[in-house]
Scaffold this motif. Structure first.
Motif, PDB file in Angstrom:
ATOM      1  N   LEU A  62       0.800  -1.227   0.000  1.00  0.00           N
ATOM      2  CA  LEU A  62       0.000   0.000   0.000  1.00  0.00           C
ATOM      3  C   LEU A  62       0.829   1.271   0.000  1.00  0.00           C
ATOM      4  N   GLY A  63       2.117   1.169   0.138  1.00  0.00           N
ATOM      5  CA  GLY A  63       2.959   2.359   0.130  1.00  0.00           C
ATOM      6  C   GLY A  63       3.025   3.001   1.506  1.00  0.00           C
ATOM      7  N   GLU A  64       3.810   4.037   1.577  1.00  0.00           N
ATOM      8  CA  GLU A  64       4.040   4.726   2.846  1.00  0.00           C
ATOM      9  C   GLU A  64       2.815   5.509   3.299  1.00  0.00           C
ATOM     10  N   ILE A  65       2.634   5.539   4.581  1.00  0.00           N
ATOM     11  CA  ILE A  65       1.570   6.323   5.191  1.00  0.00           C
ATOM     12  C   ILE A  65       2.064   7.765   5.327  1.00  0.00           C
ATOM     13  N   ASP A  66       1.210   8.743   5.036  1.00  0.00           N
ATOM     14  CA  ASP A  66       1.663  10.127   5.187  1.00  0.00           C
ATOM     15  C   ASP A  66       1.338  10.640   6.590  1.00  0.00           C
ATOM     16  N   GLU A  67       1.865  11.793   6.898  1.00  0.00           N
ATOM     17  CA  GLU A  67       1.760  12.353   8.248  1.00  0.00           C
ATOM     18  C   GLU A  67       0.313  12.652   8.650  1.00  0.00           C
ATOM     19  N   THR A  68      -0.485  13.138   7.729  1.00  0.00           N
ATOM     20  CA  THR A  68      -1.885  13.448   8.040  1.00  0.00           C
ATOM     21  C   THR A  68      -2.639  12.188   8.438  1.00  0.00           C
ATOM     22  N   GLU A  69      -2.484  11.134   7.649  1.00  0.00           N
ATOM     23  CA  GLU A  69      -3.151   9.871   7.966  1.00  0.00           C
ATOM     24  C   GLU A  69      -2.649   9.315   9.293  1.00  0.00           C
ATOM     25  N   GLU A  70      -1.349   9.373   9.494  1.00  0.00           N
ATOM     26  CA  GLU A  70      -0.757   8.868  10.738  1.00  0.00           C
ATOM     27  C   GLU A  70      -1.320   9.605  11.957  1.00  0.00           C
ATOM     28  N   ASP A  71      -1.434  10.927  11.864  1.00  0.00           N
ATOM     29  CA  ASP A  71      -1.985  11.718  12.970  1.00  0.00           C
ATOM     30  C   ASP A  71      -3.440  11.357  13.241  1.00  0.00           C
ATOM     31  N   LEU A  72      -4.219  11.165  12.200  1.00  0.00           N
ATOM     32  CA  LEU A  72      -5.625  10.782  12.375  1.00  0.00           C
ATOM     33  C   LEU A  72      -5.749   9.395  12.987  1.00  0.00           C
ATOM     34  N   LEU A  73      -4.937   8.468  12.529  1.00  0.00           N
ATOM     35  CA  LEU A  73      -5.017   7.101  13.046  1.00  0.00           C
ATOM     36  C   LEU A  73      -4.783   7.032  14.547  1.00  0.00           C
ATOM     37  N   ASP A  74      -4.022   7.983  15.079  1.00  0.00           N
ATOM     38  CA  ASP A  74      -3.798   8.009  16.534  1.00  0.00           C
ATOM     39  C   ASP A  74      -5.107   8.116  17.297  1.00  0.00           C
ATOM     40  N   ARG A  75      -6.164   8.575  16.640  1.00  0.00           N
ATOM     41  CA  ARG A  75      -7.469   8.727  17.299  1.00  0.00           C
ATOM     42  C   ARG A  75      -8.443   7.593  16.991  1.00  0.00           C
ATOM     43  N   ALA A  76      -8.018   6.634  16.179  1.00  0.00           N
ATOM     44  CA  ALA A  76      -8.911   5.548  15.763  1.00  0.00           C
ATOM     45  C   ALA A  76      -9.100   4.536  16.885  1.00  0.00           C
ATOM     46  N   TRP A  77     -10.313   3.989  16.955  1.00  0.00           N
ATOM     47  CA  TRP A  77     -10.609   2.936  17.923  1.00  0.00           C
ATOM     48  C   TRP A  77      -9.935   1.646  17.462  1.00  0.00           C
ATOM     49  N   GLY A  78      -9.258   0.949  18.365  1.00  0.00           N
ATOM     50  CA  GLY A  78      -8.654  -0.341  18.044  1.00  0.00           C
ATOM     51  C   GLY A  78      -7.416  -0.248  17.170  1.00  0.00           C
ATOM     52  N   LEU A  79      -6.691   0.847  17.275  1.00  0.00           N
ATOM     53  CA  LEU A  79      -5.498   1.070  16.465  1.00  0.00           C
ATOM     54  C   LEU A  79      -4.481  -0.052  16.664  1.00  0.00           C
ATOM     55  N   GLU A  80      -3.909  -0.512  15.570  1.00  0.00           N
ATOM     56  CA  GLU A  80      -2.844  -1.513  15.576  1.00  0.00           C
ATOM     57  C   GLU A  80      -1.721  -1.019  14.681  1.00  0.00           C
ATOM     58  N   PRO A  81      -0.530  -1.579  14.799  1.00  0.00           N
ATOM     59  CA  PRO A  81       0.586  -1.121  13.956  1.00  0.00           C
ATOM     60  C   PRO A  81       0.317  -1.231  12.457  1.00  0.00           C
ATOM     61  N   ASN A  82      -0.567  -2.124  12.051  1.00  0.00           N
ATOM     62  CA  ASN A  82      -0.874  -2.310  10.633  1.00  0.00           C
ATOM     63  C   ASN A  82      -2.221  -1.691  10.257  1.00  0.00           C
ATOM     64  N   SER A  83      -2.635  -0.657  10.983  1.00  0.00           N
ATOM     65  CA  SER A  83      -3.878   0.061  10.684  1.00  0.00           C
ATOM     66  C   SER A  83      -3.663   1.062   9.560  1.00  0.00           C
ATOM     67  N   ARG A  84      -4.697   1.254   8.754  1.00  0.00           N
ATOM     68  CA  ARG A  84      -4.700   2.278   7.710  1.00  0.00           C
ATOM     69  C   ARG A  84      -6.104   2.865   7.605  1.00  0.00           C
ATOM     70  N   LEU A  85      -6.190   4.055   7.074  1.00  0.00           N
ATOM     71  CA  LEU A  85      -7.480   4.612   6.692  1.00  0.00           C
ATOM     72  C   LEU A  85      -7.744   4.077   5.288  1.00  0.00           C
ATOM     73  N   SER A  86      -8.856   3.402   5.107  1.00  0.00           N
ATOM     74  CA  SER A  86      -9.098   2.752   3.814  1.00  0.00           C
ATOM     75  C   SER A  86      -9.225   3.764   2.678  1.00  0.00           C
ATOM     76  N   CYS A  87      -9.578   5.001   2.985  1.00  0.00           N
ATOM     77  CA  CYS A  87      -9.679   6.018   1.933  1.00  0.00           C
ATOM     78  C   CYS A  87      -8.304   6.456   1.429  1.00  0.00           C
ATOM     79  N   GLN A  88      -7.265   6.173   2.197  1.00  0.00           N
ATOM     80  CA  GLN A  88      -5.905   6.574   1.830  1.00  0.00           C
ATOM     81  C   GLN A  88      -5.048   5.391   1.393  1.00  0.00           C
ATOM     82  N   ALA A  89      -5.545   4.179   1.597  1.00  0.00           N
ATOM     83  CA  ALA A  89      -4.809   2.965   1.249  1.00  0.00           C
ATOM     84  C   ALA A  89      -5.109   2.633  -0.210  1.00  0.00           C
ATOM     85  N   ILE A  90      -4.151   2.893  -1.081  1.00  0.00           N
ATOM     86  CA  ILE A  90      -4.342   2.714  -2.520  1.00  0.00           C
ATOM     87  C   ILE A  90      -3.768   1.357  -2.950  1.00  0.00           C
ATOM     88  N   LEU A  91      -4.601   0.596  -3.645  1.00  0.00           N
ATOM     89  CA  LEU A  91      -4.203  -0.736  -4.083  1.00  0.00           C
ATOM     90  C   LEU A  91      -3.086  -0.697  -5.111  1.00  0.00           C
TER      91      LEU A  91
END
Length: 112
Positions: A62-91
């Motif tokens: 999926l490529g590198e996660i950017d800083e904006t997504e990383e900052d948002l993920l810090d607020r996600a419920w059930g965050l894990e090291p392999n979490s992504r926002l599906s709207c930013q995860a490009i196949l």
């Protein structure tokens, strides 16, 4: 085309699912196009965490996660090291195995 395997989710896809999508498509778009109604309160603009998924296999494709997504993920419920926002995860070309967390931090679900 890559295959996205979705682990069973109580309300969104109780049996699990296996879908295909074109490279360059976001995981969120692929899910929605295949009838899996994942929340996306910000309309896929990387402004919330309601489309959070956990990538169980294929994360590196999926490529590198950017800083904006990383900052948002810090607020996600059930965050894990392999979490992504599906709207930013490009196949890319690799298949994925994802899990949609049971809960989101969306106090006003808009039933997308």
């Amino acid at each position: 085309m890559p295959i996205i395997k979705i682990l069973p989710h109580q309300s969104l896809c109780p049996e699990g699912a296996s879908i295909t999508a074109a490279p360059g498509t976001s995981v969120c778009e692929a899910l929605l196009e295949n009838g899996i109604k994942i929340e996306h309160a910000c309309e896929m603009s990387c402004a919330c965490t309601t489309c959070h998924v956990i990538v169980r296999q294929g994360l590196a494709s999926l490529g590198e996660i950017d800083e904006t997504e990383e900052d948002l993920l810090d607020r996600a419920w059930g965050l894990e090291p392999n979490s992504r926002l599906s709207c930013q995860a490009i196949l890319a070309q690799q298949d994925l195995l994802i899990e949609i967390p049971r809960y989101t931090i969306n106090h006003a679900s808009e039933n997308h």
